[in-house]
Design a protein around this motif. Structure first.
Motif, PDB file in Angstrom:
ATOM      1  N   LEU A 329       1.011  -1.040  -0.265  1.00 13.01           N
ATOM      2  CA  LEU A 329      -0.342  -0.164   0.292  1.00 13.01           C
ATOM      3  C   LEU A 329       1.176   1.325  -0.259  1.00 13.01           C
ATOM      4  O   LEU A 329       1.397   1.496   0.986  1.00 13.01           O
ATOM      5  CB  LEU A 329      -1.307   0.146   1.521  1.00 13.01           C
ATOM      6  CG  LEU A 329      -2.416  -1.265   1.233  1.00 13.01           C
ATOM      7  CD1 LEU A 329      -3.149  -0.727   2.613  1.00 13.01           C
ATOM      8  CD2 LEU A 329      -2.355  -1.833  -0.073  1.00 13.01           C
ATOM      9  N   VAL A 330       0.645   2.754  -0.944  1.00 10.63           N
ATOM     10  CA  VAL A 330       1.177   4.067  -1.126  1.00 10.63           C
ATOM     11  C   VAL A 330      -0.069   4.610  -0.875  1.00 10.63           C
ATOM     12  O   VAL A 330      -0.845   4.733  -1.055  1.00 10.63           O
ATOM     13  CB  VAL A 330       1.926   3.523  -2.329  1.00 10.63           C
ATOM     14  CG1 VAL A 330       2.832   5.182  -2.048  1.00 10.63           C
ATOM     15  CG2 VAL A 330       2.470   2.761  -2.899  1.00 10.63           C
ATOM     16  N   LYS A 331       0.351   4.793   0.368  1.00  6.15           N
ATOM     17  CA  LYS A 331      -0.124   6.319   1.031  1.00  6.15           C
ATOM     18  C   LYS A 331      -0.231   7.676  -0.116  1.00  6.15           C
ATOM     19  O   LYS A 331       0.599   7.723  -0.345  1.00  6.15           O
ATOM     20  CB  LYS A 331       0.839   6.900   2.349  1.00  6.15           C
ATOM     21  CG  LYS A 331      -0.517   7.653   3.192  1.00  6.15           C
ATOM     22  CD  LYS A 331      -0.152   8.300   4.809  1.00  6.15           C
ATOM     23  CE  LYS A 331      -0.580   9.267   5.210  1.00  6.15           C
ATOM     24  NZ  LYS A 331      -0.265   9.440   6.439  1.00  6.15           N
ATOM     25  N   VAL A 332      -1.322   7.827  -0.169  1.00  5.79           N
ATOM     26  CA  VAL A 332      -1.169   9.151  -1.348  1.00  5.79           C
ATOM     27  C   VAL A 332      -2.240  10.054  -0.693  1.00  5.79           C
ATOM     28  O   VAL A 332      -3.370   9.976  -0.438  1.00  5.79           O
ATOM     29  CB  VAL A 332      -1.734   8.848  -2.506  1.00  5.79           C
ATOM     30  CG1 VAL A 332      -2.104  10.265  -3.572  1.00  5.79           C
ATOM     31  CG2 VAL A 332      -0.739   7.237  -3.328  1.00  5.79           C
ATOM     32  N   GLU A 333      -2.047  11.515  -0.539  1.00  7.83           N
ATOM     33  CA  GLU A 333      -2.339  12.924  -0.333  1.00  7.83           C
ATOM     34  C   GLU A 333      -2.657  13.398  -1.595  1.00  7.83           C
ATOM     35  O   GLU A 333      -4.130  14.202  -1.566  1.00  7.83           O
ATOM     36  CB  GLU A 333      -1.830  13.551   0.824  1.00  7.83           C
ATOM     37  CG  GLU A 333      -1.794  12.875   2.180  1.00  7.83           C
ATOM     38  CD  GLU A 333      -0.719  13.605   2.629  1.00  7.83           C
ATOM     39  OE1 GLU A 333      -0.734  15.370   2.579  1.00  7.83           O
ATOM     40  OE2 GLU A 333      -0.776  12.939   4.351  1.00  7.83           O
ATOM     41  N   ASN A 334      -1.788  12.978  -2.594  1.00 12.34           N
ATOM     42  CA  ASN A 334      -2.619  14.164  -2.921  1.00 12.34           C
ATOM     43  C   ASN A 334      -1.946  14.045  -4.984  1.00 12.34           C
ATOM     44  O   ASN A 334      -0.885  12.803  -5.076  1.00 12.34           O
ATOM     45  CB  ASN A 334      -1.515  15.998  -3.676  1.00 12.34           C
ATOM     46  CG  ASN A 334      -0.262  15.712  -2.805  1.00 12.34           C
ATOM     47  OD1 ASN A 334       0.753  15.810  -3.518  1.00 12.34           O
ATOM     48  ND2 ASN A 334      -0.478  16.647  -1.955  1.00 12.34           N
ATOM     49  N   LEU A 335      -1.829  14.316  -5.835  1.00  9.03           N
ATOM     50  CA  LEU A 335      -1.766  13.805  -7.427  1.00  9.03           C
ATOM     51  C   LEU A 335      -0.660  14.301  -7.196  1.00  9.03           C
ATOM     52  O   LEU A 335       0.491  13.359  -8.136  1.00  9.03           O
ATOM     53  CB  LEU A 335      -2.067  14.790  -8.460  1.00  9.03           C
ATOM     54  CG  LEU A 335      -1.444  14.134 -10.024  1.00  9.03           C
ATOM     55  CD1 LEU A 335      -2.321  12.731 -10.411  1.00  9.03           C
ATOM     56  CD2 LEU A 335      -2.880  15.667 -11.015  1.00  9.03           C
ATOM     57  N   ALA A 338       1.735  10.732  -5.867  1.00  5.42           N
ATOM     58  CA  ALA A 338       1.042   9.593  -6.771  1.00  5.42           C
ATOM     59  C   ALA A 338       2.603   9.656  -7.338  1.00  5.42           C
ATOM     60  O   ALA A 338       3.319   8.664  -7.324  1.00  5.42           O
ATOM     61  CB  ALA A 338       0.094  10.125  -7.241  1.00  5.42           C
ATOM     62  N   LEU A 339       2.491  11.037  -7.819  1.00  7.06           N
ATOM     63  CA  LEU A 339       3.512  10.873  -9.139  1.00  7.06           C
ATOM     64  C   LEU A 339       4.999  10.952  -8.183  1.00  7.06           C
ATOM     65  O   LEU A 339       6.051   9.723  -9.118  1.00  7.06           O
ATOM     66  CB  LEU A 339       3.187  12.270  -9.805  1.00  7.06           C
ATOM     67  CG  LEU A 339       2.274  12.327 -10.785  1.00  7.06           C
ATOM     68  CD1 LEU A 339       2.384  13.612 -11.443  1.00  7.06           C
ATOM     69  CD2 LEU A 339       2.241  11.619 -11.861  1.00  7.06           C
ATOM     70  N   LYS A 340       5.100  11.813  -6.979  1.00  3.75           N
ATOM     71  CA  LYS A 340       6.830  10.663  -6.644  1.00  3.75           C
ATOM     72  C   LYS A 340       6.782   9.270  -6.304  1.00  3.75           C
ATOM     73  O   LYS A 340       7.801   9.102  -6.731  1.00  3.75           O
ATOM     74  CB  LYS A 340       6.550  12.232  -5.024  1.00  3.75           C
ATOM     75  CG  LYS A 340       6.810  13.673  -6.339  1.00  3.75           C
ATOM     76  CD  LYS A 340       7.384  14.309  -4.574  1.00  3.75           C
ATOM     77  CE  LYS A 340       7.436  15.371  -5.368  1.00  3.75           C
ATOM     78  NZ  LYS A 340       7.348  17.347  -4.601  1.00  3.75           N
TER      79      LYS A 340
END
Length: 358
Positions: A329-335, A338-340
């Motif tokens: 699982l990869v925690k994502v807060e913004n686009l 996600a790209l990083k």
């Protein structure tokens, strides 16, 4: 009959009765299960056409997977038996939730489908906007008819989605300018709208598509002139982006659509050929929001072969408690985040990936 035999018979009959009740008794719950996943970089299974098609701008072939995930939900009229609900509670691949959590206030299947379709269309629009903003490609806006009041002065004359170019010859500058120009009139007077019908609206204005629509104003309860519409705004794009999925609804594909669009508009593969799945709503400025049914989506992704799952930060606690084996699982807060994260994944340097803790 001996007392022991009578007791056993009574207990057996009682057990049979309870089993019959558990089978026949319906309970107000809805069942969710893992749904299909769709690679936003790939083709639609039914038509073979790309999920995302870009016309009027250079695009690039993309390798790997950026799969959006879905949840299958039982219909509004369906209610499981008590025993089915109990079995569902015991299974890892079924989620049993109160019926009203999914179909509020007696919502029908048709109403749910309409709502899901509207949310899906909105997520497409936000995904396009977020993706282009991330790439520094200008996104425009236009004033549109958001809705038409049934029985109002504009019914049959203006339609939802029509672009409002001008009112009484004055160009509209925002949705507030429409009401301002209309209320210069007295009730019963005629106001002239210049519109581009929804079917002809495009990012490149063409005066030949404009048409004038005279409307006799009505009277609001406070005496103002009204035309019976709700104005709104919509985005315009410098080229065409089509998202071709059918039979899919809801807002949760926004993040994966935005990433798919960016991947097709840039020469380097975002995934490096890795199988990445994910979910999450997205706003115009790229903020990623939570979704429902996260546990079922994790199972769907794992079963399809995903190695990494982009998870909205607000879903992390729930997702971390039920992570399938073999799925990171990869925690994502913004686009941008996600790209990083995808940059780390394709480089193989995944030690610093933001994660959802169990």
């Amino acid at each position: 009959m001996p007392r022991r035999s009578a007791t056993m018979l009574a207990a057996t009959l009682l057990l049979i009765g309870l089993l019959c009740v558990s089978v026949l008794l319906k309970v107000p719950y809805t069942e969710m299960s893992p749904g299909p996943t769709y690679n936003t970089l790939g083709q639609q299974e039914k038509t073979g056409e790309p999920v995302i098609t870009i016309t009027g701008h250079e695009s690039y072939p993309a390798a790997g997977n950026l799969n959006m995930t879905t949840v299958q939900v039982t219909g509004a009229k369906y209610q499981p038996s008590l025993i089915s609900a109990v079995v569902g509670w015991l299974r890892d691949d079924v989620l049993v939730v109160p019926h009203d959590n999914v179909y509020p206030k007696g919502q029908t299947d048709q109403e749910a489908q309409k709502q899901n379709a509207e949310e899906f269309a909105s997520s497409e629009d936000s995904a396009k906007t977020a993706a282009l903003n991330q790439l520094g490609i200008p996104v425009g806006t236009e004033v549109i008819v958001s809705s038409v009041v049934a029985g109002g002065p504009s019914e049959g004359k203006l339609h939802a989605g029509d672009q409002i170019v001008a009112v009484d010859g004055q160009r509209t500058t925002g949705q507030g300018s429409v009401a301002e120009l209309v209320t210069k009139h007295q009730p019963g007077e005629t106001v002239v709208f210049t519109v581009v019908p929804r079917a002809k609206a495009s990012a490149t204005p063409n005066p030949a598509d404009e048409t004038t629509v005279p409307i006799t104003t009505g009277r609001a309860t406070d005496g103002r002139a009204i035309v019976g519409i709700m104005p709104g705004t919509d985005h315009t794009y410098p080229f065409k982006i089509d998202i071709g999925l059918q039979d899919v609804g809801g807002p949760s594909a926004g993040l994966m659509f935005a990433l798919g669009i960016i991947d097709k508009l840039t020469p380097n593969d975002l995934t490096g050929g890795t199988f990445v799945a994910g979910t999450g709503t997205i706003t115009d400025n790229g903020q990623v929001g939570p979704i429902g049914g996260i546990r079922m989506k994790l199972i769907a992704a794992r079963d399809k072969g995903a190695q990494y799952f982009l998870t909205p930060a607000d879903n992390c606690d729930d997702a971390g408690k039920a992570t399938p084996s073999g799925l990171t699982l990869v925690k994502v807060e913004n686009l941008d985040g996600a790209l990083k994260a995808l940059e780390k994944i394709r480089s193989g340097d995944t030690a610093g990936l933001p994660s959802c803790k169990a």
